[in-house]
Design an enzyme around this catalytic site. Structure first.
Site, PDB file in Angstrom:
ATOM      1  N   GLY A 121     -35.676  43.880 -24.614  1.00  0.00           N
ATOM      2  CA  GLY A 121     -34.430  44.325 -25.218  1.00  0.00           C
ATOM      3  C   GLY A 121     -34.673  45.188 -26.436  1.00  0.00           C
ATOM      4  O   GLY A 121     -35.803  45.344 -26.907  1.00  0.00           O
ATOM      5  N   SER A 158     -38.970  40.863 -25.421  1.00  0.00           N
ATOM      6  CA  SER A 158     -38.161  40.432 -24.281  1.00  0.00           C
ATOM      7  C   SER A 158     -37.825  41.567 -23.331  1.00  0.00           C
ATOM      8  O   SER A 158     -37.430  41.330 -22.187  1.00  0.00           O
ATOM      9  CB  SER A 158     -36.859  39.810 -24.784  1.00  0.00           C
ATOM     10  OG  SER A 158     -36.066  40.798 -25.426  1.00  0.00           O
ATOM     11  N   CYS A 167     -35.010  26.689 -25.247  1.00  0.00           N
ATOM     12  CA  CYS A 167     -36.006  27.744 -25.056  1.00  0.00           C
ATOM     13  C   CYS A 167     -36.667  28.107 -26.379  1.00  0.00           C
ATOM     14  O   CYS A 167     -37.888  28.258 -26.455  1.00  0.00           O
ATOM     15  CB  CYS A 167     -35.344  28.970 -24.426  1.00  0.00           C
ATOM     16  SG  CYS A 167     -36.505  30.289 -23.999  1.00  0.00           S
ATOM     17  N   CYS A 220     -29.772  32.592 -18.607  1.00  0.00           N
ATOM     18  CA  CYS A 220     -30.694  33.559 -18.003  1.00  0.00           C
ATOM     19  C   CYS A 220     -31.155  33.152 -16.618  1.00  0.00           C
ATOM     20  O   CYS A 220     -31.407  34.011 -15.775  1.00  0.00           O
ATOM     21  CB  CYS A 220     -31.892  33.788 -18.921  1.00  0.00           C
ATOM     22  SG  CYS A 220     -32.987  32.358 -19.119  1.00  0.00           S
TER      23      CYS A 220
END
Length: 379
Positions: free
Chosen positions: A10, A8, A101, A199
């Site tokens: 992250g 991602s 998601c 998001c």
């Protein structure tokens, strides 16, 4: 094993990819481009899946020494997550886009593509664990670190999806340890803040975002008996449990604040009442799934714990699969997962996800279709 690491941008997914490599797997990193505005930049901890995140993921992949690709899933994300979010709010429900998601993008569209390309599993940076029982069935369990446990948002995974999932961070005691490991590995994302909020609404103005897409039509604010108390500027701006922004001119007889108890899109009305009326004694949903092997007799009531939000405490409960009650909007003969908590749940709304646990194991989940208040409507 050939593993596709979802990166991602992250710290968690970067460390998860590195651990998958060290475990001896053949790893390829992939970043999912979900935004339809590829030039968008991240602001603090708001938003994710931006061009900045993509670059962060690539830098981590380069340090790990694995191939890295960006896959454009923006159209699928719009249809399965964003449009679903809008439709659910328009129907008076409160959806969880992170659940959708995981269900429809990361462990459906991504996993399907990965398997088609010859990968054996998808690895992510979620904090959860997978174990195998004596018969070889895979089970989803809470992570070692309760404060960072993310098993709730993975409750939508099926047995087939669990068979091809990897969570390398599941046994890690704390997020601090993951950040320290990232720093030791030289990852620039070691101190990057976690993403929060929705998001695709990075400025956090969900009410304004929905008003632009669903519209805002004035309607009545009612009490539980049906008496009109005021007028709202658009029902989609309200969620169950909301206290502020009701703009009711007349105070309650007892002087106590009112809360949103129900949103009725068909009549464009909002029902409000006292805080104690938010107590829910039963929840149920026809859209239920089992995470791994299903109970042998789900129609027989069984003890469990239910969790209704990602960071909520689990509550002891009894659950069973039963026919939907008479008068339901569901098709004749439909079944629902009905959950009765040992103590009332607070402020639960249709559209939320109820995840059922037995011990640390995630047994399954349902999208809540209906709730039953623990406090009777006054005569």
């Amino acid at each position: 094993m050939k593993v596709l690491a979802a990166m991602s941008g992250g710290v968690d997914s970067a460390v998860a990819a590195a651990r998958a490599v060290e475990a001896g797997h053949e790893v390829v990193g992939v970043h999912l481009a979900l935004s339809r505005m590829p030039g968008t930049l991240r602001t603090g901890s708001r938003g994710c899946c931006t061009i900045e995140d993509s670059m962060d993921a690539q830098r981590a992949a380069n340090i790990i020494g694995i191939p890295y690709y960006v896959w454009d899933f923006s159209e699928r994300f719009k249809l399965d997550v964003v449009d679903d979010f809008i439709a659910e709010y328009a129907a008076g429900r409160t959806p969880n886009p992170c659940m959708r998601c995981n269900e429809r993008i990361k462990f459906a569209a991504l996993l399907e593509k990965a398997l088609a390309l010859g990968f054996d599993a998808v690895a992510t940076g979620h904090y959860a664990s997978i174990t195998t029982d004596a018969d070889g069935n895979r089970e989803l369990h809470r992570a070692a670190a309760w404060a960072k446990d993310q098993s709730y948002v993975l409750g939508v995974l099926t047995a087939d999806q669990l068979a091809h999932s990897m969570f390398p961070l599941g046994a890690t005691p704390s997020k601090a340890e993951v950040r320290a490991e990232a720093a030791e590995r030289g990852f620039s994302v070691a101190n990057k803040p976690d993403s929060h909020d929705i998001c695709f609404i990075p400025d956090g103005d969900t009410r304004g975002w929905l008003a632009d897409r669903v519209g805002a039509e004035r309607g009545d604010i009612l009490d539980r008996t049906g008496a009109k108390l005021g007028v709202h500027e658009g029902a989609t701006a309200y969620t169950v449990g909301q206290r502020r922004g009701l703009q009711i001119g007349t105070p309650a007889a007892d002087g106590k604040p009112r809360f949103v108890l129900e949103v009725r899109p068909v009549t464009n009305t909002v029902v409000v009442g006292p805080k104690e009326a938010l107590a829910i004694g039963e929840i149920a949903g026809t859209k239920y799934t089992w995470a791994g092997k299903a109970p042998e007799t789900p129609e027989v009531a069984f003890d469990c714990e239910v969790q209704i939000r990602a960071h909520a405490d689990p509550v002891p409960a009894v659950a069973q699969v039963v026919p939907v009650p008479d008068g339901s909007d569901s098709a004749p003969g439909a079944l629902e997962l009905r959950i009765t908590p040992a103590e009332p749940l607070n402020g639960v709304a249709p559209g939320q996800t109820a995840v059922v646990y037995v011990g640390t194991r995630v047994l399954g989940q349902c999208t809540i279709d209906r709730t039953v208040s623990a406090v009777p409507v006054p005569a």
